[in-house]
Design a protein around this motif. Sequence first.
Motif, PDB file in Angstrom:
ATOM      1  N   ASP A 121      47.148  52.909  30.044  1.00 53.98           N
ATOM      2  CA  ASP A 121      47.450  52.555  28.656  1.00 53.98           C
ATOM      3  C   ASP A 121      46.373  51.655  28.054  1.00 53.98           C
ATOM      4  O   ASP A 121      46.172  51.635  26.832  1.00 53.98           O
ATOM      5  CB  ASP A 121      48.801  51.832  28.584  1.00 53.98           C
ATOM      6  N   THR A 122      45.705  50.870  28.892  1.00 52.40           N
ATOM      7  CA  THR A 122      44.712  49.912  28.413  1.00 52.40           C
ATOM      8  C   THR A 122      43.768  49.579  29.559  1.00 52.40           C
ATOM      9  O   THR A 122      44.060  49.879  30.728  1.00 52.40           O
ATOM     10  CB  THR A 122      45.401  48.637  27.896  1.00 52.40           C
ATOM     11  N   ASP A 123      42.663  48.963  29.231  1.00 50.43           N
ATOM     12  CA  ASP A 123      41.758  48.526  30.293  1.00 50.43           C
ATOM     13  C   ASP A 123      42.281  47.268  30.971  1.00 50.43           C
ATOM     14  O   ASP A 123      42.204  47.124  32.193  1.00 50.43           O
ATOM     15  CB  ASP A 123      40.360  48.243  29.725  1.00 50.43           C
ATOM     16  N   PHE A 124      42.825  46.346  30.140  1.00 51.42           N
ATOM     17  CA  PHE A 124      43.222  45.046  30.671  1.00 51.42           C
ATOM     18  C   PHE A 124      44.618  44.670  30.194  1.00 51.42           C
ATOM     19  O   PHE A 124      44.935  44.803  29.014  1.00 51.42           O
ATOM     20  CB  PHE A 124      42.244  43.960  30.223  1.00 51.42           C
ATOM     21  N   ILE A 125      45.413  44.168  31.129  1.00 54.22           N
ATOM     22  CA  ILE A 125      46.699  43.553  30.796  1.00 54.22           C
ATOM     23  C   ILE A 125      46.591  42.076  31.154  1.00 54.22           C
ATOM     24  O   ILE A 125      46.203  41.722  32.274  1.00 54.22           O
ATOM     25  CB  ILE A 125      47.856  44.189  31.577  1.00 54.22           C
ATOM     26  N   VAL A 126      46.916  41.229  30.194  1.00 51.77           N
ATOM     27  CA  VAL A 126      46.948  39.777  30.421  1.00 51.77           C
ATOM     28  C   VAL A 126      48.396  39.326  30.303  1.00 51.77           C
ATOM     29  O   VAL A 126      49.022  39.523  29.260  1.00 51.77           O
ATOM     30  CB  VAL A 126      46.078  39.025  29.394  1.00 51.77           C
ATOM     31  N   ARG A 140      57.205  50.121  30.375  1.00 50.04           N
ATOM     32  CA  ARG A 140      56.172  50.064  31.400  1.00 50.04           C
ATOM     33  C   ARG A 140      54.797  50.241  30.759  1.00 50.04           C
ATOM     34  O   ARG A 140      54.650  51.022  29.821  1.00 50.04           O
ATOM     35  CB  ARG A 140      56.386  51.165  32.449  1.00 50.04           C
ATOM     36  N   MET A 141      53.828  49.523  31.276  1.00 50.76           N
ATOM     37  CA  MET A 141      52.463  49.727  30.805  1.00 50.76           C
ATOM     38  C   MET A 141      51.516  49.621  31.984  1.00 50.76           C
ATOM     39  O   MET A 141      51.780  48.899  32.954  1.00 50.76           O
ATOM     40  CB  MET A 141      52.090  48.730  29.715  1.00 50.76           C
ATOM     41  N   ARG A 142      50.420  50.375  31.880  1.00 49.24           N
ATOM     42  CA  ARG A 142      49.447  50.410  32.959  1.00 49.24           C
ATOM     43  C   ARG A 142      48.074  49.975  32.466  1.00 49.24           C
ATOM     44  O   ARG A 142      47.679  50.307  31.350  1.00 49.24           O
ATOM     45  CB  ARG A 142      49.368  51.813  33.560  1.00 49.24           C
ATOM     46  N   GLY A 143      47.370  49.241  33.313  1.00 52.44           N
ATOM     47  CA  GLY A 143      46.029  48.783  32.986  1.00 52.44           C
ATOM     48  C   GLY A 143      45.128  48.867  34.198  1.00 52.44           C
ATOM     49  O   GLY A 143      45.595  48.855  35.340  1.00 52.44           O
TER      50      GLY A 143
END
Length: 297
Positions: free
Chosen positions: A2-7, A98-101
């Motif tokens: 979903d994105t490169d980075f999850i913070v 849910r999200m993936r990074g």
Amino acid sequence: MDTDFIVVGGSFAGMAAAIQLARANRPVRVIDAGQPRNRFAAAAHGFLGHDGRAPRAIIDDARRQLLAYPSASVIDATADSAAPVDGGFEVVLAGGERMRGKRLILASGVVDQFPSIPGVRERWGTSVLHCPYCHGYEFLGRQLAVIGVMPMSSHMAQLIAEWSPFVTYCANGIALDPEQGQVLRARGIRIEHSPVVALGGVAPALDGIILADGTLVPADAAFLATQVSTSPLARQLGCAFDEGPLGAYVRTDEFQETSVRGVFAAGDVARMWHNATWAAADGVSAGTAAHRSLVFA
């Protein structure tokens, strides 16, 4: 992905990490539960360029500045769990989303564990304080107390004497080494051994510490070093921890990377000692290192 980075975490460390990534024009999502540790304090002190400002105002400004970058987004939610998946990481939010990074930065801070003394919570951040560098100056020369919650509390009493000659160490039933007691007395610090049973005054103000033997210790402010707990995400991911006097913290290398490749940690969650400036600096380190880990993968 979903994105490169999850913070995970939208306070000083998380925002500092995210803005580095946004300025690298990479997609970054910040998950913010809206519960920063310093939310109880009216003002932040010692943070360069922001001394005396409300912590919430600093964070709100940081969010606006971050969201000026099209690649950045902030999700107001609590992260319940995290796990490695398909070469990256999946984070599950409290609502089930849910999200993936590709990379994960843990900047979720810590939670203070208060002693079971009536009145501490109501005064926390106003007249019951944890950091003399953050709040000591506002109580220069006034009646101060240190409440013992661990053997190292006597060291805090010695430190607090830098801000006032009127300091009482309330050992709170914790044994005091004779040599350390001599050091405290040499600095003019009064010592009371009886356990603390209550705090006096109308909260959030403080006018004294009430001891089990009936003694009333005059105090305009009290300092105590709380034990802290961290988000379960790092343990779920299998990150290594180190033990400090205030509790466990996530082990990181000089680039803020944890023992799990691709997972970085910044701020209070990854530090023995805590401070807003350190948190922001750690965030910069984590953000830039996480970016380079993709570039040079």
